[in-house]
Design an enzyme around this catalytic site. Sequence first.
Site, PDB file in Angstrom:
ATOM      1  N   ARG A 117       0.853  -1.196   0.000  1.00 18.83           N
ATOM      2  CA  ARG A 117       0.000   0.000   0.000  1.00 18.83           C
ATOM      3  C   ARG A 117       0.885   1.241   0.000  1.00 18.83           C
ATOM      4  O   ARG A 117       2.100   1.142   0.166  1.00 18.83           O
ATOM      5  CB  ARG A 117      -0.954  -0.012   1.199  1.00 18.83           C
ATOM      6  CG  ARG A 117      -0.251   0.026   2.540  1.00 18.83           C
ATOM      7  CD  ARG A 117      -1.261   0.131   3.698  1.00 18.83           C
ATOM      8  NE  ARG A 117      -0.574  -0.014   4.974  1.00 18.83           N
ATOM      9  CZ  ARG A 117      -1.171  -0.024   6.160  1.00 18.83           C
ATOM     10  NH1 ARG A 117      -2.480   0.099   6.234  1.00 18.83           N
ATOM     11  NH2 ARG A 117      -0.487  -0.148   7.266  1.00 18.83           N
ATOM     12  N   CYS A 121       4.337   8.564  -5.168  1.00 22.35           N
ATOM     13  CA  CYS A 121       5.290   9.646  -4.921  1.00 22.35           C
ATOM     14  C   CYS A 121       4.481  10.849  -4.446  1.00 22.35           C
ATOM     15  O   CYS A 121       3.594  11.314  -5.167  1.00 22.35           O
ATOM     16  CB  CYS A 121       6.019   9.962  -6.224  1.00 22.35           C
ATOM     17  SG  CYS A 121       6.725  11.613  -6.260  1.00 22.35           S
ATOM     18  N   ASN A 155      -4.243   8.355   5.212  1.00 24.90           N
ATOM     19  CA  ASN A 155      -4.098   7.473   6.374  1.00 24.90           C
ATOM     20  C   ASN A 155      -2.627   7.420   6.737  1.00 24.90           C
ATOM     21  O   ASN A 155      -1.785   7.109   5.881  1.00 24.90           O
ATOM     22  CB  ASN A 155      -4.585   6.049   6.060  1.00 24.90           C
ATOM     23  CG  ASN A 155      -4.578   5.165   7.307  1.00 24.90           C
ATOM     24  OD1 ASN A 155      -5.312   5.420   8.258  1.00 24.90           O
ATOM     25  ND2 ASN A 155      -3.726   4.149   7.322  1.00 24.90           N
ATOM     26  N   GLU A 156      -2.310   7.767   7.938  1.00 29.59           N
ATOM     27  CA  GLU A 156      -0.926   7.712   8.412  1.00 29.59           C
ATOM     28  C   GLU A 156       0.060   8.142   7.322  1.00 29.59           C
ATOM     29  O   GLU A 156       0.858   7.343   6.825  1.00 29.59           O
ATOM     30  CB  GLU A 156      -0.588   6.299   8.903  1.00 29.59           C
ATOM     31  CG  GLU A 156      -1.231   5.965  10.225  1.00 29.59           C
ATOM     32  CD  GLU A 156      -0.750   4.640  10.805  1.00 29.59           C
ATOM     33  OE1 GLU A 156      -0.113   3.855  10.072  1.00 29.59           O
ATOM     34  OE2 GLU A 156      -1.017   4.389  11.984  1.00 29.59           O
ATOM     35  N   CYS A 166      12.700  10.269  -6.725  1.00 26.96           N
ATOM     36  CA  CYS A 166      12.549  10.178  -8.183  1.00 26.96           C
ATOM     37  C   CYS A 166      12.749  11.554  -8.825  1.00 26.96           C
ATOM     38  O   CYS A 166      12.933  12.559  -8.141  1.00 26.96           O
ATOM     39  CB  CYS A 166      11.170   9.609  -8.525  1.00 26.96           C
ATOM     40  SG  CYS A 166       9.828  10.792  -8.302  1.00 26.96           S
ATOM     41  N   GLU A 312      -6.598   5.054  16.266  1.00 26.44           N
ATOM     42  CA  GLU A 312      -6.358   3.610  16.184  1.00 26.44           C
ATOM     43  C   GLU A 312      -5.577   3.149  17.393  1.00 26.44           C
ATOM     44  O   GLU A 312      -4.628   3.820  17.828  1.00 26.44           O
ATOM     45  CB  GLU A 312      -5.481   3.254  14.974  1.00 26.44           C
ATOM     46  CG  GLU A 312      -6.090   3.423  13.629  1.00 26.44           C
ATOM     47  CD  GLU A 312      -5.097   3.019  12.529  1.00 26.44           C
ATOM     48  OE1 GLU A 312      -4.150   2.252  12.794  1.00 26.44           O
ATOM     49  OE2 GLU A 312      -5.266   3.509  11.407  1.00 26.44           O
ATOM     50  N   TRP A 320       2.559  -6.965  13.286  1.00 21.36           N
ATOM     51  CA  TRP A 320       3.756  -6.498  12.586  1.00 21.36           C
ATOM     52  C   TRP A 320       5.035  -6.501  13.427  1.00 21.36           C
ATOM     53  O   TRP A 320       6.073  -6.081  12.949  1.00 21.36           O
ATOM     54  CB  TRP A 320       3.503  -5.113  11.972  1.00 21.36           C
ATOM     55  CG  TRP A 320       2.707  -4.174  12.844  1.00 21.36           C
ATOM     56  CD1 TRP A 320       1.371  -3.919  12.743  1.00 21.36           C
ATOM     57  CD2 TRP A 320       3.188  -3.376  13.939  1.00 21.36           C
ATOM     58  NE1 TRP A 320       0.978  -3.016  13.703  1.00 21.36           N
ATOM     59  CE2 TRP A 320       2.074  -2.660  14.456  1.00 21.36           C
ATOM     60  CE3 TRP A 320       4.433  -3.198  14.537  1.00 21.36           C
ATOM     61  CZ2 TRP A 320       2.173  -1.792  15.529  1.00 21.36           C
ATOM     62  CZ3 TRP A 320       4.541  -2.333  15.604  1.00 21.36           C
ATOM     63  CH2 TRP A 320       3.409  -1.642  16.085  1.00 21.36           C
ATOM     64  N   HIS A 363      -3.826  -9.526  12.882  1.00 19.61           N
ATOM     65  CA  HIS A 363      -3.986  -8.340  13.732  1.00 19.61           C
ATOM     66  C   HIS A 363      -5.348  -8.457  14.401  1.00 19.61           C
ATOM     67  O   HIS A 363      -6.350  -8.723  13.737  1.00 19.61           O
ATOM     68  CB  HIS A 363      -3.924  -7.090  12.862  1.00 19.61           C
ATOM     69  CG  HIS A 363      -3.770  -5.816  13.631  1.00 19.61           C
ATOM     70  ND1 HIS A 363      -4.756  -5.324  14.460  1.00 19.61           N
ATOM     71  CD2 HIS A 363      -2.746  -4.942  13.701  1.00 19.61           C
ATOM     72  CE1 HIS A 363      -4.335  -4.178  14.992  1.00 19.61           C
ATOM     73  NE2 HIS A 363      -3.119  -3.930  14.556  1.00 19.61           N
TER      74      HIS A 363
HETATM   75  C1  GAL Z   1      -1.833   1.361  11.188  1.00 24.72           C
HETATM   76  C2  GAL Z   1      -2.640   1.572   9.906  1.00 24.72           C
HETATM   77  C3  GAL Z   1      -3.788   0.604   9.809  1.00 24.72           C
HETATM   78  C4  GAL Z   1      -3.334  -0.783  10.151  1.00 24.72           C
HETATM   79  C5  GAL Z   1      -2.741  -0.773  11.540  1.00 24.72           C
HETATM   80  C6  GAL Z   1      -2.269  -2.114  12.032  1.00 24.72           C
HETATM   81  O1  GAL Z   1      -0.522   1.774  11.028  1.00 24.72           O
HETATM   82  O2  GAL Z   1      -3.123   2.888   9.827  1.00 24.72           O
HETATM   83  O3  GAL Z   1      -4.313   0.652   8.488  1.00 24.72           O
HETATM   84  O4  GAL Z   1      -2.391  -1.191   9.213  1.00 24.72           O
HETATM   85  O5  GAL Z   1      -1.630   0.062  11.548  1.00 24.72           O
HETATM   86  O6  GAL Z   1      -1.620  -2.001  13.275  1.00 24.72           O
END
Ligand code: GAL
Length: 674
Positions: A117, A121, A155-156, A166, A312, A320, A363
């Site tokens: 994702r 650029c 998003n983030e 580039c 979030e 992760w 997750h």
């Molecule tokens: C954030 C992101 C989410 C999801 C989440 C998982 O960094 O905005 O879309 O990936 O992490 O922890």
Amino acid sequence: MTDRIDLFRTRVPGLAFGGDYNPEQWPREVWSDDHRLMKEAGVNLVSVGIFSWAMVEPEPGRFDFGWFDEVMDGLAAAGVSACLATMTASPPPWMAELHPETLPMRADGTRLWPGGRQQYCPSSPVYRRYAARLVEQIGRRYRDHPALALWHIGNEYGVHVSTCYCDTSTEAFRSWLQHRYGTLDALNDAWSTTFWSQRYGDWQQILPPRIAPTFPNPAQQIDFLRFSSDELLACYRMERDTLREIAPHVPATTNLLGVWKPVDFFSWASELDIVSHDSYPDPADPNSHIEAAFGYDLMRSLRQGQPWLVMEQAPSAVNWRQRNSPKPPGVMRLWSWQAIAQGADSVLFFQWRQSRGGAEKYHSGMVPHGGEHTRTFQEIRDLGSELARVPSLAGTRVTAEVAVVMDWSSWWGLELDSHPSSGLRQMDANLAHYAPLFGAGVTTDVVHPTADLSGYRLVVVPNLYMADEAAARNLVEYVRAGGHLLMSFFSGIVDECDRVHLGGYPAPFRELLGLHVEEFWPLPEAGEVGIRLGDRAGAGSMWSEKIILESAQRVGEFTSGDLAGEPAITRHRFGDGVAWYLGTRPDPSTMRALVHQVLVASGVEPVLPGRPDGVQAVVRRAPDGREFLILLNHTSDSVELDLPVPMTDELTAGGAFADTVTLAPRRVAVLRRA
Ligand code: GAL
């Protein structure tokens, strides 16, 4: 003028509860189950559409919003508001096929391909054009939708791609530099290009700091990081402005990730109507709530105390880390209340329903693979009903007497190569100073060096490597006017172009501190040096330095190594205030002792005197004077606390007032005075 957060409050009064909702990953029959469970859990806000671009624009220019209308209508019918995303965080694969030049490039020339994702650029006019068209469609279609409460832009930003090297980015970097410096002479001067034959004779010769034979020019690197943060911000602003024009009644935010080095949160803050934050403390790390606390204090400070949103957090485990521990029973609730205590007006999660496929299927979700009869969902439901019991917390504010100073440019400069020590890390320094303040039970803001400091009794400067004239003046004048300041080593060393301030380190603070540093004496990686603070023996790590006292007084000294007998910690009366200085990083217990001494000297009181270690206490106040004292037991022991006045626990006591409270491990109390 209306504070634009008020526009949000009219839609979501009380505390917001919910999370990222991705119904496109599920068949229709699951959607009605979602609505049922959302009601059961007390969900009142979900973020929708974050990764829906490929579904709503399956081919360039062909839009299919039909299914998304159903999502929005379903939410409205279920009484759930939408934090509606602009869907631009991850372009569909067709964009890379049609416009491969929109793919970002690393410093070594590697392209980043679709399949994950955020593969765009940030400077690409093509990406921005497609994004603008999509955002306009979304804005016009949903501006008056009854579910709509807030725009969730992107998003983030920068989470995966924060810099792009580039040719398009190169052009944009040159324009940014022309705007910043005006002339090539000014740029050559700012970048010290007489060094190593780097002098530029034409703007076209300037490149981003691509992989070079050896250390790239440091001023160029810092400017490139400034530029990169600004480019992401330009993407945000483009979308925000489009939406502001179409729907001026709807506020906008973007979720800031943790305390994220590539994005200068201070320069972004004024562009957000509401600050929102993604927080992922590691349940396996016993101190992760302290690091999270730093982030929460920063979020609150970004817009001068305005309440902010947890956009979030994980209901339990993430996917992760190398090893992903779940949140043990009670921890999700405790950490949610911690964010509220520190000024958040929401508890939102990633994500509502745990994915079945894709990279994030391990997750946790509010509704796990195991469904509603799981510990996680039960805890979510309990928290939802509990938050609904204290709607009047929303909008109340936290105030602090202490501020920690941080600055993104300084952070970028500090962590560049070819320095006296490559071990210095901004967040390590911040936390080494923040943890003892947290431990002492005082409330702390996290502010920019040019912020208005007049309301603070104590200002702590962990490592402000780079200080421009405005920053230096602000800190010096703060102390002159009566403030107390604690500064650590390797602060005030360079100007905004990474050129050393001459006149004895740290030149801009020499008079303030009443000393100069003749030579840096960084310590080996695992090395320590003995120090003494008063009659207390301890150890310093990371750094030592040869301090020459001018008018400062010695408070502590090195007791071993090459600098044995030399001052290590000093104190200096300056104007009406006092400046303390640290020439090493003391071990945590010495640091606590020092911070205690400094807090006493500056007249800062803990929020709840007598509170045992590991219990966090924060006060949130309403404009009408009502106060909530929130207590969080981060330990695994039960504690009994004396309260200054009789109080009632809004969550459990049912109106009965008491002057003590017992907190079981990981428990929380939300207290109100009679
Ligand atoms: C954030 C992101 C989410 C999801 C989440 C998982 O960094 O905005 O879309 O990936 O992490 O922890």
